[in-house]
Design an enzyme around this catalytic site. Structure first.
Site, PDB file in Angstrom:
ATOM      1  NE  ARG A 177     -25.321  53.432  12.493  1.00 40.44           N
ATOM      2  CZ  ARG A 177     -26.390  52.870  11.919  1.00 40.44           C
ATOM      3  NH1 ARG A 177     -26.532  52.889  10.597  1.00 40.44           N
ATOM      4  NH2 ARG A 177     -27.341  52.329  12.644  1.00 40.44           N
ATOM      5  CB  CYS A 229     -25.251  51.411  18.606  1.00 39.84           C
ATOM      6  SG  CYS A 229     -26.846  50.578  18.659  1.00 39.84           S
ATOM      7  CD  GLU A 303     -23.089  53.781  15.439  1.00 37.55           C
ATOM      8  OE1 GLU A 303     -23.357  52.593  15.212  1.00 37.55           O
ATOM      9  OE2 GLU A 303     -23.965  54.658  15.566  1.00 37.55           O
TER      10      GLU A 303
HETATM   11  N1  EPU Z   1     -30.366  41.758  20.615  1.00 35.81           N
HETATM   12  C1  EPU Z   1     -30.142  40.975  21.712  1.00 35.81           C
HETATM   13  N2  EPU Z   1     -29.689  41.585  22.862  1.00 35.81           N
HETATM   14  C2  EPU Z   1     -29.469  42.917  22.936  1.00 35.81           C
HETATM   15  C3  EPU Z   1     -29.692  43.719  21.805  1.00 35.81           C
HETATM   16  C4  EPU Z   1     -30.149  43.108  20.640  1.00 35.81           C
HETATM   17  O1  EPU Z   1     -30.315  39.769  21.693  1.00 35.81           O
HETATM   18  O2  EPU Z   1     -29.055  43.403  23.998  1.00 35.81           O
HETATM   19  C5  EPU Z   1     -30.889  41.121  19.412  1.00 35.81           C
HETATM   20  C6  EPU Z   1     -32.322  41.588  19.111  1.00 35.81           C
HETATM   21  O3  EPU Z   1     -33.251  40.859  19.839  1.00 35.81           O
HETATM   22  C7  EPU Z   1     -32.417  41.397  17.620  1.00 35.81           C
HETATM   23  C8  EPU Z   1     -30.986  41.628  17.137  1.00 35.81           C
HETATM   24  O4  EPU Z   1     -30.143  41.497  18.274  1.00 35.81           O
HETATM   25  O5  EPU Z   1     -32.777  40.082  17.330  1.00 35.81           O
HETATM   26  C9  EPU Z   1     -30.818  42.995  16.494  1.00 35.81           C
HETATM   27  O6  EPU Z   1     -31.154  44.003  17.453  1.00 35.81           O
HETATM   28  P1  EPU Z   1     -31.810  45.410  17.015  1.00 35.81           P
HETATM   29  O7  EPU Z   1     -33.010  45.189  16.161  1.00 35.81           O
HETATM   30  O8  EPU Z   1     -31.922  46.241  18.233  1.00 35.81           O
HETATM   31  O9  EPU Z   1     -30.752  46.019  16.013  1.00 35.81           O
HETATM   32  P2  EPU Z   1     -29.229  46.318  16.207  1.00 35.81           P
HETATM   33  O10 EPU Z   1     -28.513  45.603  15.099  1.00 35.81           O
HETATM   34  O11 EPU Z   1     -28.756  46.040  17.578  1.00 35.81           O
HETATM   35  C10 EPU Z   1     -29.143  48.394  14.639  1.00 35.81           C
HETATM   36  C11 EPU Z   1     -28.472  49.743  14.693  1.00 35.81           C
HETATM   37  C12 EPU Z   1     -29.335  50.752  15.433  1.00 35.81           C
HETATM   38  C13 EPU Z   1     -30.691  50.833  14.738  1.00 35.81           C
HETATM   39  C14 EPU Z   1     -31.340  49.450  14.728  1.00 35.81           C
HETATM   40  C15 EPU Z   1     -32.659  49.423  13.958  1.00 35.81           C
HETATM   41  C16 EPU Z   1     -26.057  49.569  14.689  1.00 35.81           C
HETATM   42  C17 EPU Z   1     -24.813  49.493  15.503  1.00 35.81           C
HETATM   43  N3  EPU Z   1     -27.202  49.626  15.372  1.00 35.81           N
HETATM   44  O12 EPU Z   1     -29.183  47.895  15.973  1.00 35.81           O
HETATM   45  O13 EPU Z   1     -28.688  52.013  15.283  1.00 35.81           O
HETATM   46  O14 EPU Z   1     -31.521  51.751  15.415  1.00 35.81           O
HETATM   47  O15 EPU Z   1     -30.449  48.511  14.079  1.00 35.81           O
HETATM   48  O16 EPU Z   1     -32.412  49.615  12.596  1.00 35.81           O
HETATM   49  O17 EPU Z   1     -25.990  49.586  13.468  1.00 35.81           O
HETATM   50  C18 EPU Z   1     -27.033  53.420  16.273  1.00 35.81           C
HETATM   51  O18 EPU Z   1     -26.344  53.190  15.276  1.00 35.81           O
HETATM   52  O19 EPU Z   1     -26.657  54.182  17.193  1.00 35.81           O
HETATM   53  C19 EPU Z   1     -28.300  52.724  16.397  1.00 35.81           C
HETATM   54  C20 EPU Z   1     -29.043  52.816  17.495  1.00 35.81           C
END
Ligand code: EPU
Length: 311
Positions: A177, A229, A303
């Site tokens: 990012r 995010c 971000e």
């Molecule tokens: N989780 C929770 N509670 C929540 C949200 C997530 O417990 O409210 C848990 C999920 O259940 C999962 C873990 O956290 O076990 C990871 O969650 P998720 O798969 O949604 O991925 P993330 O790390 O929260 C990142 C990116 C997203 C991208 C997804 C999929 C960042 C900040 N976020 O989210 O990117 O779409 O992975 O690759 O890097 C963005 O950057 O704007 C964005 C949406």
């Protein structure tokens, strides 16, 4: 080139928040980029480059900024979406790649469907990501294992210090990012990019894209007004999970709230009858940061970009 007076940031951002800029300078060609310094000296205000407005939190009120909008590559002369230009192919040890030139103003969803249809791999993780190519490059947008920087072969950029330049990979620094130019500049704007995309089976790419979309739809608030995010993931952690465990899911101030579906998405309820205020968004962000710091000792980094950006 077209100059619009007093554009509303609330109308130009996916979070639907923000006040009024001094002007918006719309650029349709490389020639327009060359005339940009003159246009900026007429409008005044600090230049802020706007793509699809999908990663922005703009302040309310009259803002001392001029929006610079690279729209190259968004529309063809007949008004239809412009298509990427195929420059050729190259063989690498891991397969054959197609080189495409795309304008910074091309919409990411259009580019994704165009490339998947032709069996060009690399963007299928970005399904459901709005915005334009220039903005995706500027934040090295990523999702489900894909990000824009690894696809970049060269980039045509404008800087006030050096005008238009075509840069190779040594000309930029990219990480999770993050994207910046290697040579210091006050600000930069991407005009067009050459992407190298690996040739693959279109049916397989469509399958991966659909699978990613289902994951996204079930875990992210795709139908709410958000800016993606809010915070970057700290190394080895998910900011969403930390915010969730710190109790931020559903936390609300005025028309702004942290989504129940995913705690790292700040959303704007535009139908609740309360006017959305950036002040409320900033207060929630600060509360969230404090909660995660207190509970886990982790300092979250934004971000989403806050505008005006102080330089
Ligand atoms: N989780 C929770 N509670 C929540 C949200 C997530 O417990 O409210 C848990 C999920 O259940 C999962 C873990 O956290 O076990 C990871 O969650 P998720 O798969 O949604 O991925 P993330 O790390 O929260 C990142 C990116 C997203 C991208 C997804 C999929 C960042 C900040 N976020 O989210 O990117 O779409 O992975 O690759 O890097 C963005 O950057 O704007 C964005 C949406």
């Amino acid at each position: 080139m077209k100059i619009i007076d007093r554009p509303s940031l609330a109308e130009l951002t996916t979070l639907r928040l923000g006040g009024t800029a001094i002007a918006e300078i719309r650029l349709d060609s490389l020639e327009d980029c060359e005339r940009l310094p003159e246009a900026l000296s007429l409008t005044g205000g600090s230049a802020h480059v706007l793509g699809g407005g999908s990663n922005l939190l703009a302040h309310d009120g009259d803002l001392p900024i001029t929006l610079v909008r690279p729209l190259m590559g968004s529309r063809a002369a007949d008004g239809r979406p412009a298509e990427p230009e195929i420059l050729g192919t190259e063989e690498r040890t891991d397969g054959r790649y197609t080189l495409l030139r795309v304008g910074a103003g091309m919409r990411v969803p259009f580019l994704l469907s165009w490339t998947v249809k032709r069996g060009l791999a690399g963007l299928e993780g970005l399904v459901g990501v709005p915005g334009r190519v220039g903005g995706a490059i500027a934040m090295n947008a990523g999702s489900y294992g894909c990000s824009t920087a690894p696809l970049l072969r060269s980039l045509t950029v404008f800087t006030p210090e050096r005008g238009l330049q075509e840069l190779g990979p040594e000309g930029w620094c990219a990480s999770y990012r993050h994207f910046s130019l290697a040579e210091p500049c006050s600000w930069y704007m991407s005009a067009s990019a050459v992407l190298a995309m690996k040739q693959a089976d279109p049916a397989e790419l469509r399958r991966i894209m659909q699978e990613n979309f289902l994951k996204k739809k079930s875990g992210q608030p795709v139908h709410e007004h958000t800016a993606g995010c809010v915070f970057k993931n700290p190394e080895g952690q998910s900011a969403g999970r930390l915010l969730d465990e710190a109790g931020m899911k559903g936390r609300r101030r005025g028309a702004l709230y942290f989504s129940e579906r995913h705690a790292n998405f700040l959303a704007h309820d535009t139908k609740c009858g309360i006017a959305g205020r950036t002040e409320d968004a900033l207060a929630l962000i600060s509360e969230a940061r404090d909660a995660v710091l207190e509970r886990f000792g982790i300092s979250l980094e934004m971000e989403v970009k806050e505008w005006p950006a102080w330089r």
